[in-house]
Structure formats: structure tokens, C-alpha cells
Design an enzyme around this catalytic site. Structure first.
Site, PDB file in Angstrom:
ATOM      1  N   PHE B 529       0.868  -1.181   0.000  1.00 27.14           N
ATOM      2  CA  PHE B 529       0.000   0.000   0.000  1.00 27.14           C
ATOM      3  C   PHE B 529       0.904   1.229   0.000  1.00 27.14           C
ATOM      4  O   PHE B 529       1.138   1.829   1.061  1.00 27.14           O
ATOM      5  CB  PHE B 529      -0.891   0.013   1.241  1.00 27.14           C
ATOM      6  CG  PHE B 529      -1.914  -1.093   1.270  1.00 27.14           C
ATOM      7  CD1 PHE B 529      -3.099  -0.986   0.554  1.00 27.14           C
ATOM      8  CD2 PHE B 529      -1.693  -2.236   2.018  1.00 27.14           C
ATOM      9  CE1 PHE B 529      -4.044  -2.004   0.592  1.00 27.14           C
ATOM     10  CE2 PHE B 529      -2.632  -3.253   2.053  1.00 27.14           C
ATOM     11  CZ  PHE B 529      -3.811  -3.133   1.335  1.00 27.14           C
ATOM     12  N   PHE B 534       2.784   1.241   3.923  1.00 30.12           N
ATOM     13  CA  PHE B 534       3.084  -0.041   4.546  1.00 30.12           C
ATOM     14  C   PHE B 534       2.731  -1.175   3.594  1.00 30.12           C
ATOM     15  O   PHE B 534       2.093  -0.960   2.562  1.00 30.12           O
ATOM     16  CB  PHE B 534       2.326  -0.199   5.874  1.00 30.12           C
ATOM     17  CG  PHE B 534       0.869  -0.571   5.725  1.00 30.12           C
ATOM     18  CD1 PHE B 534       0.471  -1.913   5.722  1.00 30.12           C
ATOM     19  CD2 PHE B 534      -0.107   0.407   5.598  1.00 30.12           C
ATOM     20  CE1 PHE B 534      -0.862  -2.254   5.575  1.00 30.12           C
ATOM     21  CE2 PHE B 534      -1.445   0.069   5.448  1.00 30.12           C
ATOM     22  CZ  PHE B 534      -1.825  -1.263   5.445  1.00 30.12           C
ATOM     23  N   GLU B 536       1.241  -5.229   3.630  1.00 28.54           N
ATOM     24  CA  GLU B 536       0.625  -6.270   4.443  1.00 28.54           C
ATOM     25  C   GLU B 536       1.207  -7.619   4.056  1.00 28.54           C
ATOM     26  O   GLU B 536       1.275  -7.962   2.874  1.00 28.54           O
ATOM     27  CB  GLU B 536      -0.894  -6.287   4.188  1.00 28.54           C
ATOM     28  CG  GLU B 536      -1.579  -7.412   4.930  1.00 28.54           C
ATOM     29  CD  GLU B 536      -3.035  -7.595   4.531  1.00 28.54           C
ATOM     30  OE1 GLU B 536      -3.509  -6.880   3.633  1.00 28.54           O
ATOM     31  OE2 GLU B 536      -3.676  -8.480   5.121  1.00 28.54           O
ATOM     32  N   ILE B 537       1.671  -8.372   5.054  1.00 29.97           N
ATOM     33  CA  ILE B 537       2.111  -9.743   4.805  1.00 29.97           C
ATOM     34  C   ILE B 537       0.859 -10.606   4.895  1.00 29.97           C
ATOM     35  O   ILE B 537       0.197 -10.622   5.934  1.00 29.97           O
ATOM     36  CB  ILE B 537       3.118 -10.220   5.869  1.00 29.97           C
ATOM     37  CG1 ILE B 537       4.247  -9.219   6.051  1.00 29.97           C
ATOM     38  CG2 ILE B 537       3.625 -11.612   5.543  1.00 29.97           C
ATOM     39  CD1 ILE B 537       5.282  -9.195   5.002  1.00 29.97           C
ATOM     40  N   VAL B 538       0.521 -11.276   3.815  1.00 23.05           N
ATOM     41  CA  VAL B 538      -0.751 -11.982   3.757  1.00 23.05           C
ATOM     42  C   VAL B 538      -0.584 -13.461   4.111  1.00 23.05           C
ATOM     43  O   VAL B 538      -1.220 -13.960   5.023  1.00 23.05           O
ATOM     44  CB  VAL B 538      -1.404 -11.799   2.376  1.00 23.05           C
ATOM     45  CG1 VAL B 538      -2.751 -12.469   2.340  1.00 23.05           C
ATOM     46  CG2 VAL B 538      -1.552 -10.309   2.061  1.00 23.05           C
ATOM     47  N   CYS B 540       2.533 -16.623   4.543  1.00 21.51           N
ATOM     48  CA  CYS B 540       3.966 -16.862   4.622  1.00 21.51           C
ATOM     49  C   CYS B 540       4.142 -18.327   4.985  1.00 21.51           C
ATOM     50  O   CYS B 540       3.642 -18.764   6.012  1.00 21.51           O
ATOM     51  CB  CYS B 540       4.559 -15.949   5.685  1.00 21.51           C
ATOM     52  SG  CYS B 540       6.285 -16.241   5.976  1.00 21.51           S
ATOM     53  N   LEU B 572       3.064  -4.904   8.076  1.00 20.50           N
ATOM     54  CA  LEU B 572       2.043  -5.217   9.061  1.00 20.50           C
ATOM     55  C   LEU B 572       1.502  -6.594   8.733  1.00 20.50           C
ATOM     56  O   LEU B 572       1.412  -6.970   7.559  1.00 20.50           O
ATOM     57  CB  LEU B 572       0.899  -4.199   8.991  1.00 20.50           C
ATOM     58  CG  LEU B 572       1.161  -2.818   9.577  1.00 20.50           C
ATOM     59  CD1 LEU B 572      -0.033  -1.915   9.321  1.00 20.50           C
ATOM     60  CD2 LEU B 572       1.455  -2.883  11.065  1.00 20.50           C
ATOM     61  N   ILE B 603      -5.865  -3.245   5.623  1.00 16.57           N
ATOM     62  CA  ILE B 603      -5.328  -4.561   5.932  1.00 16.57           C
ATOM     63  C   ILE B 603      -6.474  -5.520   6.229  1.00 16.57           C
ATOM     64  O   ILE B 603      -7.506  -5.117   6.761  1.00 16.57           O
ATOM     65  CB  ILE B 603      -4.342  -4.457   7.126  1.00 16.57           C
ATOM     66  CG1 ILE B 603      -3.644  -5.785   7.376  1.00 16.57           C
ATOM     67  CG2 ILE B 603      -5.016  -3.954   8.377  1.00 16.57           C
ATOM     68  CD1 ILE B 603      -2.489  -5.665   8.355  1.00 16.57           C
ATOM     69  N   TYR B 606      -8.077 -10.443  10.764  1.00 12.05           N
ATOM     70  CA  TYR B 606      -8.427 -11.828  11.074  1.00 12.05           C
ATOM     71  C   TYR B 606      -8.770 -11.934  12.548  1.00 12.05           C
ATOM     72  O   TYR B 606      -8.042 -11.433  13.400  1.00 12.05           O
ATOM     73  CB  TYR B 606      -7.252 -12.767  10.777  1.00 12.05           C
ATOM     74  CG  TYR B 606      -6.896 -12.814   9.326  1.00 12.05           C
ATOM     75  CD1 TYR B 606      -7.629 -13.594   8.446  1.00 12.05           C
ATOM     76  CD2 TYR B 606      -5.840 -12.069   8.835  1.00 12.05           C
ATOM     77  CE1 TYR B 606      -7.303 -13.639   7.099  1.00 12.05           C
ATOM     78  CE2 TYR B 606      -5.512 -12.096   7.494  1.00 12.05           C
ATOM     79  CZ  TYR B 606      -6.244 -12.890   6.625  1.00 12.05           C
ATOM     80  OH  TYR B 606      -5.927 -12.925   5.312  1.00 12.05           O
TER      81      TYR B 606
END
Lengths: 290, 798
Positions: B529, B534, B536-538, B540, B572, B603, B606
Site C-alpha cells: 500500500f 506499509f 501487508e504480509i498476507v 507466509c 504489518l 489490511i 483476522y
């Protein structure tokens, strides 16, 4: 210190044996050349006269003796290596008992998992290959050959141990034998994964000793698990054994088994083929599924 | 072009161009101008040269001849009704070139179309100066050339523009005016910052930390690139549409027309004002042409490599492709800083330089900042272009980057460079190491050590890939995306498979893929973004049988470096309970510094997961960090060993920590001063935060003051019996014993309070006693002593 000097001595002897091997080889070279020449001459003359027959018999007898001599030296060299390894192992166990780290590096509370995995791989790689004498069949604990019923694993031996996990589930873990009580018929084993740091007391039937030799697929294929056989195999990069089917046995001495792990997350119930070393594949006792 | 470097490059480039012309291999390389097809009859001359030759020739004509020539383009002024706009020779010469030279048509000669005399057509030129006549004649030559170009040109877009320019110049000759391109094209410059500025910013941005020599190399490359662009023939809008598969090439067509009118045609047609492509165009044009230009440029250099000067050959063949790859990222990158109008190199340039030098032992490891920078493009490229130099060559350039360069920014009193170099020689000398043992992993090996080695050996690869709706993704990329989807869905069983598929194939998401034997074995899916600053780590994950090998750490480090390049410095992620440990090891924390407003609604949230953040430091080369630290440790260990062998004195270890003391002042460690240690300047002024540390420091200091030979008058409160009026004169009595008690009672929560009391002892003394008294002398000495101690202990500034 005495172990150190002993090892140094053994290394010197090993070194000499290797040199010997080369001498032996050079010596037999001449005879082999003779055999070759004799064959050539026989071919040009196109007949097998009794003279040649006798000569060849003599030559071959010498060659056989030469080969056996060379073989003997090589075996002695292998014995030396085994001796050195067992000395190192003794020292490791002693150090472990004393709670001393053999490494000169500053002690770590626990070994990093990645390092442990590398050590396990190295241990599998350096597992000695069984070299039998002609006609000799592989001994127990060579490849897939099981230990005899009364076999007792020694201290420091690696085994697959069936333990109850915290959540109550049973699983086969890689463990090291601490002691065996003949009175109770029970083993004391340590989880190889030091993070667990748990000592388990387990009955005999919960212990499967790991192979102590690799079986040579070229000479002793019968000592290997065959395709589709149900085994327990160490899942790569873990310290747990899981049920698996042999996908392909090794083709060469240094090769691994290719196995299919039971895995319900895959549509056909098995994982894609994964490689597991001979060291970490044992027969699966239970035939009924969990 | 006042730059000496660029001037140095120019002749070489021209040489290369003419060579291209003679061998006929130059294909798309434009050297002159006009039409794409240069005159096959006269291969030796560029169109530009021919035009100026012709002009010189015409300008050398006698006046009468000149008038005849201009008459052809001048309106008849015989009567208002005559619409004839150019005198036509009634006797067209049969062999023009020879004939024209010889004799001019007489002024009385009638026009073939309107019948009026030539004089009627050129009457307006009677009193016009020779200079103006010559200017008009120049336009005449240009008009004639344009006329030829219009006829020869096959591309309709280009033909139209030539025709427009032809008409424009004709009109200008008629009206004796200056040609000005009008219409919707706008006036140059068309975009700011221009290409030249952007490329120069790029050099600053990426290479300013290099040693002067390497920086100069990069600067030369940039100049060469700019020069090439200025003489480059752009592809036609038709070619552009075909290549990019875009229906809408409108923007490019406008740029192309601008380029023809302002840059390209004026090269040979000097009646028109000429602008440099790199001066009037900006990023948008570069975006349209870069891919194809790069390919053509590299191809050209490859074909002509034998004609390049040997010393430049390495530069061009080895570094130019890398240079272009890096530039490409800045051109197509979403938020490259080099195109910002107010681009400036980070002010802390010097500091950065020093930092880089300190952390990368460049000459020894061969992994200097430059080779890293140059290789970064290959390890993390979107399109895995095939124009990389062979790996072995990467190390050539950085050798010049010696530590000598770092010298001038070194700290005073630091360890001499020679010593550091010497130590580094020993730790990198393979003979000095302990045999093959080093090959095995020691228990202390860094987590990502194996992964780093495997990457270096080519066993594993890292690629940032993503799906695209506008461009057809190649098959390999699509296969990898499927592989990633599989890895994620197996490793993250709680995530619905459909959800994973949707995000992995979403064009806004990208994935850093870990490839081994051509197969995906892990990856990090992320969404950038840029506007929110920042990423976003979605997802991994590393496939289960490849875990615990340091791949996860190395993946994250690559991702960090990728983001530093793209100027996003915050990660994030919502981590589930199993992932928190991993993220902590990768420098993530639950302490979120990004303001909520920046990520809320962006973001994916969850339930039951923990938001974690990682702030990146753009000065850290993450993939090499553990290696660098290991090196630094080795160096320091060696330095300590040396020092120890010099001092030859052993102190018993500190025991205070076992007794529960958390921290002690460094100077209180026995023997530390003998090693040459001095309190560092930076720590001196900073307020000691930890009350225990302050307490210990003050306690130490007070003890030293109390043992000073001149401290005796101030040891205890002044007794009324000895000085009856003391307490009337001195309003705030204080003494060392009281101070000791106050210290024990934790009264001195700041150093200020402590210093104030000390100072008061002195001022009280001076107030009560005459200046030459024994007491005041003691006070003077003691004052000097404790100020020295305060400075020494870092409690006040020197």
C-alpha cells in the site's frame, strides 16, 4: 586424553592401511596384465591348449588371492573407521552423562533446530554401508533386516520410540537410549529434540532400533524395503516417524528411499514422494490404522 | 552538455554509430534524422550532414539565383487577385544539379502557373538583408528535404507529421516568419522532472554511497544512457501498439508527435527549434519506451562490442545491463523517489557512507554495497531478464572499494585501519582457519547461513511474482503461482483454499517465491500500500519437508530488501498463534507504530490473530546482516585477543551481576582503562535513564570525592560550636555526609540534583570563608577535581 591418543593411533594405522591398499593394487596389476595378454594370445592362436589352460588357472588363482588380500586390507581399514567412530560415540555419551559440552563454543541452552536437523542428516549420511563376505547374508539391523527378538539396544543407540504426547496422542519419535532395565524389561530413552528435554520410560515393544548399517542395493537388495511396503519413516526436517509407503527403494548405496507419507490433507491420502535416508526408515509393526 | 564525462563519451558513441551504418547492422539505431530509410546511394553521410552541405551550397549562390530559389516558395504580388503562391520555372532544367549552379533565371521570366514575372514573386525580398535571405533559404532546403521525407515515409502517423511540418515551413517562408509548432501538443518541457534529472537522481539515490571512483563510473553510464536516448529513434505508435498489446496508444502518439516536431526532425532541420529528448520529456515517455530501448541498446552494444574501446568494454557489457535493470525498477516502480520534484539525497550521506563501510567488510568478503546493489536486480527480478553478467564478474568492480575510502569519516581515537586490515587478513585467510571443520555448521551458525549459501550456489532462487490482468503472464510465472497456492493451502490448513487462491492470483498481491529445482517450496504473499506507507504480509509458508533450514528467515530478509528498494518501510501482518514466534524472530513486534488510520480498512483483519509490525531500516542489508555481524564479532574477538596479549594482566571476573546488580558503569570495570577505553562522546551528554545505573555512578563518584585529600573540610555538617554564625549566613548547608545519606535515600533521581548539591558545598564555602583561606583553597581544588570526574563519567559535557 587417552581416547584422543587412541584415536590418533588409529588414524595413523588407517593411513598406513590406505597406503597398503595402493601397494597391493600396484602389485596385482602385473598379474592382471598377464591374464589379459594370455587371453589375447589364445585368441590369435584360436585354440585352448592345455598349456594355456594351466597357465590361466595359475594366473587366476594368484589374482583371486591378490584380490582377497586387497579386500582384507580394506576391511581392516573399515574396522578402524568403525573403531574410531565408536570411540567418538563413547566420548559423546560420556560427555552427555557428565553434562559437559564437548564443543569449545559457549554452551547454548538448546541447539537450534536447524542445526539438529543437519546433524541428523549427517548421521544418516555417515551410517556405514554393510560389506559382507561372499555368500554372507546381511546381519540384523542392516537396512530393513529387523533386530532379533531378544535384541537389546545399547546406550546411545538411536531408536524410534512410541511415546504419549502431551495431548494424549501417541507418536513415534526419534530418541536415544539411556539405559535398559532387564528386570522391568523397560527402556529409558531421551527425546533427541532437546527442546522436549523429556526422559521416557518405555516397554520393549514401544522401541524400534534404527538400522546400524546401510544395505547395499547393488549386492543386498533383499535387505531393503520393497515398493509399496508399509514403513515408519522420519518426516524430513522433523524428529517424528510417520506411516509411509515405499515409493522407490534406493538404487545406489548413498541413495535415499523415496516414500509416500500418509497425509489426509492430500486428495489421495498420501504426500508427494519425499526422500528419507535408510537410517530413518524402519518396519511398521502395527498393521491396523489408527 | 557542459559535462566533461559526457563529452568524453560522445565521440565514441558517434564512432559506434557510423560503424553501424557501414556494416548495415545498426537496425533500429537512428543516427541522423528524417526518414527511417537512409539514402542507400550515399551511405557515408547522415541526413543531417547532407542538409547542412546543401544549405552551405545554396547560401553560396549569387543573389539572383537565391531569389529564384525563394521565388518558388513566394506568393505572386502582381495583383491582389493572383492566388499563385510560388513561381514555377517555365523551363524546368533537365539536369538540375549542374544547371542550377550555372545560371539563374532572369527576373522577367514568367511564372509557369500564373504568368507573372519572377520579379513579382520576389518583390518583398528586395530590401531584405542577406542574413534573412539565408535564413529563408535554409528553410527552403528543409522544406525540400521534408518534401522528400513525406514521400518516402511509409508510416502514416509519421508521414502526417512530416507533412504538417512541411506546410508549416512553407508558410513561414511565405510570411518570412519564425516557425512555431502549434496545436494541442503543448510546449516543451512536457513533463517535470525531465528524464535527465530523473536519471541523475537515480545515480544519486542508488550510488551515492559508493567510493568516488565507482560513483563516477555510474555517472558515466548515466550520461551515456542519456546521450543514447537523445539520438534514439523512437518506435512509431503503430509499433508501440503492436508491442504493448494496448488498444490505446493515444498518450504515446502525442509524445511521439512531440518528439518528431521538437527533437527528431529538428536534428537535421535546423529551421525548427531543437530540444533534447531527455530535457523535455519525463517519466511517462521513458515508461513507454524503456523496455524496447533497453533491448535495442544492449543488442547494439553486444553486436558492436569489438568496436568499443577495450577499457569501456567491461563497463558497458558488465555494468550497463545491471544499471539498466536497476533503472527499470525505478521507472516502473510504484513509488520511486527519483521522480519527485524535490528529490534530494538523504542528508545523512556521510553517516550512511560510514555505516555501510563499517558493516560490510567489502574488500575481504567481496560483497560490497556495490556488488550487492548490482546483484540485487538479478536475485529479485520481476522478469528474470537474461542480460545478467556471469556471477564471477560481479566481484570485479568492488575491489577498488577499499577501506581507505572510509578513513576520512572515521571516529577519533578509533582502532587504526592498519590493525583492522591486519586482523581481517587473519580471519579471512583460509590457512589460518581450522581446517574443514568450518564447512560444517557450528551450533552458533546464523539461522539463515545455509539458505544464504544455497542461494549463492544457485540451489535456491527468489523471485517476486504476481498475476496481471493487463499483461499476459508467462507460463512459468503461472505455474509458480499455482505452486504457491499449493504450498500455502497445505501449510495453512485453516485458511480456505478458495481464499488463498483468490489472493495469490489477485493482481494487487505479489508473492516472493522461493524456488528449488524449478519448484516452489515456499513464499511470502504480500500487498503493498504505497499510499499508506506499509505492506501487508498476507501468507507466509515453507513446505513442511523444507522447513527448519533458514528459508523463512532468508525469505523475509529478501522481502525487506525488496521493500527498501521500493521505499516502503513498514510491514504489518495478522499473525496466528503459531506464526507469532516466527515473526518475532524476523524483527516483528506487537507494538504498532503505524497510526491506525493508515491501515484500518486496508489490511485484512483476522479474528483471533495478533497484529504485528516490523519497521525496516533502509541502511541495513538484511540478507547479509547475520553474516556481517558474525564478521564483526570475529574482528572484535581478534582485537580483544591482541589487546590481551599486550596487557598480560588478568583480573578476576565481575561478581556484582550475580549479586543482583543489573548494570554498572563501564569505567568501574577493573582494568578497563588500561585497555585504552575511554567513555564515548555520545554517551556523555545523554541522561542516564536507569535509576540503578545513575545510583551506581553517583555512588562511585561520591566515594572518589570523599577520598580526595582536599575533601576533609566538607566531610560532615559544620558544627555550630566551631562556627556559631554559620547557619545564619548559609541558608542551604550541605556536606558530603549528608549527600551520602541523600544518595542512599534515593534522593538524587537526576544527576542535576546531585551536581547542584556538590556545587553548593563549594559556593557555601566561598560565601562563608575569605577567598585566600585554607578552606577556599581546598574548595577550589575539590571543585576542579569533581568537575573533572563529572566530565569523565559522562555526567556533564566536556
Amino acid at each position: 586424553m587417552s581416547a584422543d591418543t587412541k584415536i590418533a593411533e588409529l588414524l595413523t594405522e588407517l593411513h598406513q592401511l590406505i597406503k597398503h591398499t595402493q601397494e597391493e593394487r600396484s602389485r596385482s596389476e602385473h598379474n592382471l596384465l598377464n591374464i589379459h595378454k594370455t587371453h589375447e594370445r589364445m585368441q590369435t592362436e584360436n585354440k585352448t591348449s592345455p598349456y594355456y589352460r594351466n597357465k590361466l588357472r595359475g594366473l587366476y588363482t594368484t589374482a583371486k588371492a591378490d584380490a582377497e588380500a586387497e579386500c582384507g586390507i580394506l576391511r581392516r581399514a573399515l574396522d578402524k573407521i568403525a573403531e574410531i567412530k565408536s570411540l567418538l560415540e563413547e566420548r559423546r555419551i560420556a560427555a552427555k552423562m557428565a553434562g559437559v559440552y564437548s564443543d569449545s563454543d559457549p554452551p547454548r541452552k538448546t541447539m537450534r533446530r536447524g542445526v539438529l536437523m543437519t546433524l541428523l542428516q549427517q548421521s544418516a549420511m555417515t551410517l556405514p554401508l554393510w560389506i559382507g563376505k561372499p555368500g554372507e547374508s546381511p546381519p540384523p539391523l542392516c537396512g530393513a533386516t529387523p533386530a532379533s527378538g531378544d535384541y537389546v539396544a545399547k546406550q546411545g543407540d538411536k531408536v524410534a520410540a512410541r511415546v504419549k504426547a502431551v495431548d494424549g496422542d501417541e507418536q513415534w519419535i526419534l530418541a536415544e537410549v539411556v539405559s535398559y532395565s532387564h528386570a522391568a524389561n523397560k527402556y529409558e530413552v531421551d527425546d533427541i529434540d532437546e527442546e522436549g528435554k523429556e526422559r521416557h520410560t518405555l516397554s520393549r515393544r514401544r522401541i524400534i532400533p534404527l538400522p546400524q548399517w546401510k544395505a547395499n542395493p547393488e549386492t543386498d537388495p533383499e535387505a531393503l524395503f520393497s515398493k509399496d511396503q508399509l514403513v515408519l519413516a522420519l518426516y524430513p526436517q522433523t524428529t517424528c516417524f510417520y506411516r509411509a509407503l515405499i515409493h522407490a527403494p534406493p538404487h545406489r548405496p548413498q541413495d535415499d528411499y523415496s516414500v509416500l507419507f500418509e497425509d489426509t490433507s492430500y486428495a489421495d491420502g498420501y504426500s508427494p514422494p519425499l526422500n528419507v535416508a535408510q537410517r530413518y526408515v524402519v518396519a511398521c509393526k502395527e498393521n491396523k490404522k489408527k | 552538455m557542459s559535462d566533461p564525462a559526457a563529452q568524453g563519451l560522445q565521440p565514441r558513441l558517434l564512432q559506434g554509430q557510423s560503424a553501424a551504418g557501414s556494416t548495415g547492422s545498426g537496425a533500429a539505431v537512428a543516427t541522423g534524422s528524417g526518414s527511417a530509410n537512409s539514402d542507400p546511394a550515399r551511405p557515408g553521410l547522415s541526413q543531417q550532414q547532407r542538409a547542412s552541405q546543401k544549405k552551405a551550397q545554396v547560401r553560396a549562390f549569387p543573389r539572383a539565383k537565391k531569389l529564384e530559389k525563394l521565388g518558388v516558395f513566394s506568393a505572386c504580388k502582381a495583383s491582389d487577385t493572383c492566388k499563385c503562391n510560388g513561381w514555377k520555372n517555365p523551363n524546368p532544367p533537365t539536369a538540375p544539379r549542374v544547371d542550377l549552379q550555372q545560371h539563374a533565371a532572369s527576373l522577367s521570366e514568367p511564372c509557369r502557373s500564373c504568368g507573372h514575372a519572377l520579379a513579382d514573386h520576389v518583390s518583398h525580398l528586395e530590401n531584405v538583408s542577406e542574413d534573412e535571405i539565408n535564413r529563408l533559404l535554409g528553410m527552403v532546403v528543409d522544406v525540400e528535404n521534408l518534401f522528400m521525407s513525406v514521400h518516402k515515409e511509409e508510416n502514416t502517423d509519421t508521414k502526417q507529421v512530416y507533412f504538417y511540418l512541411f506546410k508549416l515551413l512553407r508558410k513561414c517562408i511565405l510570411q518570412m516568419s519564425q516557425p512555431v509548432v502549434e496545436g494541442s501538443l503543448g510546449n516543451p518541457p512536457f513533463e517535470k522532472p525531465n528524464i535527465e534529472q530523473g536519471v541523475l537522481n537515480f545515480v544519486q539515490y542508488k550510488f551515492s554511497h559508493l567510493a568516488p571512483k565507482e560513483r563516477q563510473t555510474m555517472f558515466e553510464l548515466s550520461k551515456m544512457f542519456l546521450l543514447c536516448l537523445n539520438y534514439w529513434k523512437l518506435e512509431t505508435p503503430t509499433q508501440y501498439r503492436q508491442r504493448t498489446q494496448k488498444d490505446d496508444g493515444t498518450a504515446y502518439k502525442v509524445d511521439y508527435t512531440r518528439w518528431l516536431c521538437y527533437c527528431h526532425v529538428p536534428q537535421s532541420n535546423d529551421s525548427l527549434p531543437r530540444y533534447e529528448t531527455t530535457h523535455v520529456f519525463g517519466r511517462s515517455l521513458l515508461k513507454s519506451i524503456f523496455t524496447v530501448t533497453r533491448r535495442q541498446l544492449l543488442e547494439k552494444f553486444r553486436v558492436e562490442k569489438d568496436k568499443l574501446l577495450p577499457e569501456k568494454r567491461t563497463l558497458i557489457l558488465t555494468h550497463f545491463p545491471k544499471f539498466l535493470s536497476m533503472l527499470e525498477e525505478e521507472i516502473y516502480g510504484e513509488n520511486s523517489p527519483i521522480w519527485e520534484a524535490d528529490f534530494t539525497v538523504p542528508a545523512a550521506d556521510g553517516a550512511q557512507l560510514g555505516h555501510q563501510m563499517v558493516i560490510s567488510p567489502a574488500p575481504v568478503s567481496g560483497s560490497s554495497a556495490l556488488s550487492k546493489a548490482l546483484s540485487a536486480g538479478s536475485s529479485l527480478s520481476l522478469d528474470a531478464s537474461g542480460s545478467e553478467p556471469i556471477p564471477g564478474e560481479k566481484r570485479k568492480l568492488p575491489e577498488a572499494l577499499t577501506l581507505e575510502d572510509a578513513k576520512r569519516i572515521r571516529v577519533m581515537g578509533d582502532i587504526p585501519m592498519e590493525l583492522v586490515n591486519e586482523v581481517m587478513m587473519t580471519i579471512t585467510d583460509p590457512a589460518a582457519m581450522l581446517g574443514p571443520e568450518t564447512n560444517l555448521l557450528t551450533p552458533n551458525a546464523a539461522r539463515d547461513e545455509t539458505a544464504r549459501l544455497e542461494e549463492r550456489r544457485g540451489i535456491i532462487e527468489f523471485h517476486v511474482i504476481g498475476n496481471s490482468l493487463s499483461q499476459k503472464s508467462n507460463k512459468k510465472i503461472l505455474m509458480w503461482l499455482v505452486g504457491l497456492q499449493n504450498v500455502f493451502s497445505h501449510q495453512l490448513p485453516r485458511m480456505p483454499k478458495e481464499y488463498i487462491t483468490r489472493l495469490v492470483f489477485d493482481p494487487k498481491h505479489k508473492t516472493l517465491a522461493l524456488i528449488k529445482d524449478g519448484r516452489v517450496i515456499g513464499g511470502i504473499c504480500f500487498r503493498m500500500f504505497p499510499t499508506q506507507g506499509f505492506t501487508e504480509i498476507v501468507f507466509c509458508a515453507v513446505t513442511s519437508n523444507e522447513q527448519v533450514k533458514g528459508y523463512g528467515t532468508h525469505l523475509m530478509n529478501h522481502l525487506k530488501e525488496y521493500h527498501i528498494k521500493h521505499n516502503i518501510l513498514y510491514f504489518l501482518t495478522y499473525a496466528d498463534e503459531y506464526a507469532i514466534g516466527y515473526f518475532k524472530k524476523q524483527g516483528f513486534s506487537k507494538d504498532i507504530k503505524v497510526p491506525k488510520s493508515r491501515y484500518l480498512g486496508y489490511i485484512k483483519d483476522y479474528e483471533g490473530a495478533t497484529l504485528m509490525e516490523c519497521e525496516l531500516n533502509p541502511r541495513i542489508p538484511y540478507t547479509e546482516l547475520s553474516h556481517i555481524i558474525k564478521r564483526q564479532k570475529e574482528i572484535i574477538k581478534k582485537l580483544i585477543e591482541r589487546k590481551q596479549s599486550q596487557i598480560r594482566k588478568v583480573y578476576p571476573g565481575l561478581t556484582c551481576f550475580k549479586e543482583g546488580v543489573r548494570q554498572i558503569p563501564v569505567e568501574s570495570i577493573p582494568g578497563i582503562r588500561e585497555t585504552g577505553w575511554k567513555p564515548s562522546g555520545k554517551e556523555k551528554v545523554k541522561e542516564v535513564k536507569d535509576p540503578d545505573v545513575l545510583y551506581n555512578m553517583l555512588k562511585n563518584l561520591l566515594a572518589q570525592i570523599k577520598t580526595h585529600p582536599d575533601a576533609w573540610p566538607f566531610m560532615e555538617p559544620v558544627k555550630k560550636s566551631e562556627a556559631p554564625d554559620y547557619y545564619e549566613i548559609i541558608r542551604f548547608p550541605i556536606d558530603l555526609k549528608t549527600m551520602t545519606e541523600r544518595l542512599k535515600n534515593r534522593y538524587y533521581v537526576t544527576k542535576k540534583l546531585f551536581i547542584a548539591d556538590l556545587q553548593r558545598i563549594i559556593t557555601n564555602c566561598r560565601e562563608y570563608n575569605p577567598p585566600d583561606s585554607e578552606y577556599c583553597k581546598s574548595a577550589n581544588t575539590l571543585e576542579k577535581f569533581f568537575y573533572f570526574k563529572l566530565k569523565d563519567g559522562g555526567l556533564i559535557e566536556k
